[in-house]
Write a protein that holds these residues in place. Structure first.
Motif, mmCIF file in Angstrom:
data_model
loop_
_atom_site.group_PDB
_atom_site.id
_atom_site.type_symbol
_atom_site.label_atom_id
_atom_site.label_comp_id
_atom_site.label_asym_id
_atom_site.label_seq_id
_atom_site.Cartn_x
_atom_site.Cartn_y
_atom_site.Cartn_z
ATOM 1 N N LEU A 35 -22.774 50.253 -42.607
ATOM 2 C CA LEU A 35 -23.805 49.434 -43.592
ATOM 3 C C LEU A 35 -24.778 50.262 -43.949
ATOM 4 N N PRO A 36 -25.373 50.138 -45.111
ATOM 5 C CA PRO A 36 -26.386 51.181 -45.560
ATOM 6 C C PRO A 36 -27.684 50.830 -44.485
ATOM 7 N N SER A 78 -13.470 41.769 -40.846
ATOM 8 C CA SER A 78 -14.151 43.231 -41.173
ATOM 9 C C SER A 78 -15.056 43.561 -40.269
ATOM 10 N N LEU A 79 -15.552 42.619 -39.402
ATOM 11 C CA LEU A 79 -16.665 42.989 -38.304
ATOM 12 C C LEU A 79 -16.201 44.055 -37.150
ATOM 13 N N SER A 80 -14.844 43.915 -36.801
ATOM 14 C CA SER A 80 -14.366 44.926 -35.903
ATOM 15 C C SER A 80 -14.292 46.415 -36.379
ATOM 16 N N GLN A 81 -14.302 46.501 -37.813
ATOM 17 C CA GLN A 81 -14.273 47.858 -38.572
ATOM 18 C C GLN A 81 -15.811 48.539 -38.445
ATOM 19 N N LEU A 82 -16.690 47.908 -38.188
ATOM 20 C CA LEU A 82 -18.166 48.042 -38.438
ATOM 21 C C LEU A 82 -18.272 49.311 -37.426
ATOM 22 N N THR A 83 -18.832 50.555 -37.783
ATOM 23 C CA THR A 83 -19.266 51.562 -36.880
ATOM 24 C C THR A 83 -20.736 52.102 -37.110
ATOM 25 N N GLY A 84 -20.978 52.602 -35.886
ATOM 26 C CA GLY A 84 -22.601 53.146 -36.047
ATOM 27 C C GLY A 84 -23.674 52.540 -36.690
ATOM 28 N N SER A 85 -23.579 51.333 -36.588
ATOM 29 C CA SER A 85 -24.500 50.417 -37.383
ATOM 30 C C SER A 85 -25.475 49.642 -36.200
ATOM 31 N N SER A 86 -26.898 49.340 -36.477
ATOM 32 C CA SER A 86 -27.663 48.938 -35.778
ATOM 33 C C SER A 86 -28.555 47.897 -36.600
ATOM 34 N N ILE A 87 -28.402 46.604 -36.559
ATOM 35 C CA ILE A 87 -29.359 45.946 -37.240
ATOM 36 C C ILE A 87 -30.213 45.000 -36.425
ATOM 37 N N GLU A 88 -31.271 44.385 -37.038
ATOM 38 C CA GLU A 88 -32.224 43.511 -36.298
ATOM 39 C C GLU A 88 -31.366 42.204 -36.185
ATOM 40 N N TRP A 89 -30.676 41.534 -37.202
ATOM 41 C CA TRP A 89 -30.192 40.347 -37.342
ATOM 42 C C TRP A 89 -28.589 40.195 -37.491
ATOM 43 N N LEU A 90 -27.925 39.334 -36.946
ATOM 44 C CA LEU A 90 -26.514 39.181 -37.033
ATOM 45 C C LEU A 90 -26.394 37.530 -37.149
ATOM 46 N N TRP A 91 -25.874 37.232 -38.339
ATOM 47 C CA TRP A 91 -25.937 35.781 -38.710
ATOM 48 C C TRP A 91 -24.362 35.440 -38.979
ATOM 49 N N PHE A 92 -24.219 34.560 -38.186
ATOM 50 C CA PHE A 92 -22.603 33.923 -38.010
ATOM 51 C C PHE A 92 -22.586 32.720 -38.944
ATOM 52 N N PRO A 101 -22.598 44.300 -29.968
ATOM 53 C CA PRO A 101 -23.726 44.934 -29.621
ATOM 54 C C PRO A 101 -24.491 45.263 -30.859
ATOM 55 N N LEU A 102 -24.231 44.784 -31.810
ATOM 56 C CA LEU A 102 -24.891 45.386 -33.399
ATOM 57 C C LEU A 102 -26.330 44.874 -33.291
ATOM 58 N N ALA A 103 -26.633 43.719 -32.542
ATOM 59 C CA ALA A 103 -28.042 43.179 -33.062
ATOM 60 C C ALA A 103 -28.465 42.459 -31.774
ATOM 61 N N GLN A 104 -29.688 42.258 -31.697
ATOM 62 C CA GLN A 104 -30.491 41.501 -30.463
ATOM 63 C C GLN A 104 -30.575 40.412 -30.968
ATOM 64 N N LYS A 105 -30.651 39.896 -32.204
ATOM 65 C CA LYS A 105 -30.873 38.577 -32.626
ATOM 66 C C LYS A 105 -29.671 37.799 -33.500
ATOM 67 N N VAL A 106 -29.137 36.954 -32.830
ATOM 68 C CA VAL A 106 -27.958 36.373 -33.404
ATOM 69 C C VAL A 106 -28.244 35.092 -33.792
ATOM 70 N N LEU A 107 -27.722 34.724 -35.088
ATOM 71 C CA LEU A 107 -27.967 33.246 -35.703
ATOM 72 C C LEU A 107 -26.479 32.810 -35.619
ATOM 73 N N THR A 108 -26.284 31.629 -35.600
ATOM 74 C CA THR A 108 -25.038 31.026 -35.724
ATOM 75 C C THR A 108 -25.138 29.445 -36.689
ATOM 76 N N SER A 109 -24.506 29.411 -37.691
ATOM 77 C CA SER A 109 -24.572 28.103 -38.650
ATOM 78 C C SER A 109 -23.526 27.599 -39.350
ATOM 79 N N PRO A 110 -23.530 26.480 -39.785
ATOM 80 C CA PRO A 110 -22.422 26.184 -40.654
ATOM 81 C C PRO A 110 -22.423 27.128 -41.921
ATOM 82 N N PRO A 111 -21.423 26.818 -42.800
ATOM 83 C CA PRO A 111 -21.470 27.416 -44.100
ATOM 84 C C PRO A 111 -22.866 27.226 -44.883
ATOM 85 N N LEU A 112 -23.394 28.123 -45.668
ATOM 86 C CA LEU A 112 -24.680 28.130 -46.426
ATOM 87 C C LEU A 112 -24.579 26.939 -47.202
#
Length: 134
Positions: A35-36, A78-92, A101-112
């Motif tokens: 990720l950038p 593609s999530l399993s292919q993510l390398t060396g990234s650390s982000i604040e939020w992960l939203w499923f 282990p990517l993010a401390q803050k995890v959200l889950t929701s139905p499709p937008l």
């Protein structure tokens, strides 16, 4: 494959195919995804936000103090292919939540698209966001 090659195949009546589950091939090594550094929220969803849901997405980001330029989208496989990234939020969104282990803050929701215009679902998402603000 270049645009020219693709066009040539189409003219010959040959369709271009992409593997949906390339990981099922023996010995397949997926390309790592990075990720950038500007990305603070990763939306993991089968669909990229479109029109109305894109507006909702940008409003939710704004409420979190984020700009749309600080968000990235990734399809669940593609999530399993993510390398060396650390982000604040992960939203499923509209997919199964995976441990990461990517993010401390995890959200889950139905499709937008389902959240857009649905007060109950919007409130549930908002409560998740607020639970991280202490």
């Amino acid at each position: 494959m270049s645009h020219h090659e693709n066009q040539y195949l189409q003219e010959m009546g040959i369709q271009r195919w992409e593997l949906i589950h390339p990981q099922r091939l023996a010995g397949y090594q997926p390309d790592p995804v990075t990720l950038p550094s500007t990305c603070r929220l990763l939306l993991v969803s089968p669909q990229y936000p479109q029109q109305g849901s894109l507006l909702l997405f940008s409003r939710v980001l704004k409420s979190m103090g984020l700009e749309i330029s600080q968000a990235c989208h990734l399809e669940p496989h593609s999530l399993s292919q993510l390398t060396g990234s650390s982000i604040e939020w992960l939203w499923f969104s509209g997919c199964e939540k995976k441990e990461s282990p990517l993010a401390q803050k995890v959200l889950t929701s139905p499709p937008l698209v389902e959240i857009d215009g649905n007060t109950e679902l919007r409130r549930a998402l908002w409560q998740q966001i607020c639970s991280y603000e202490s």
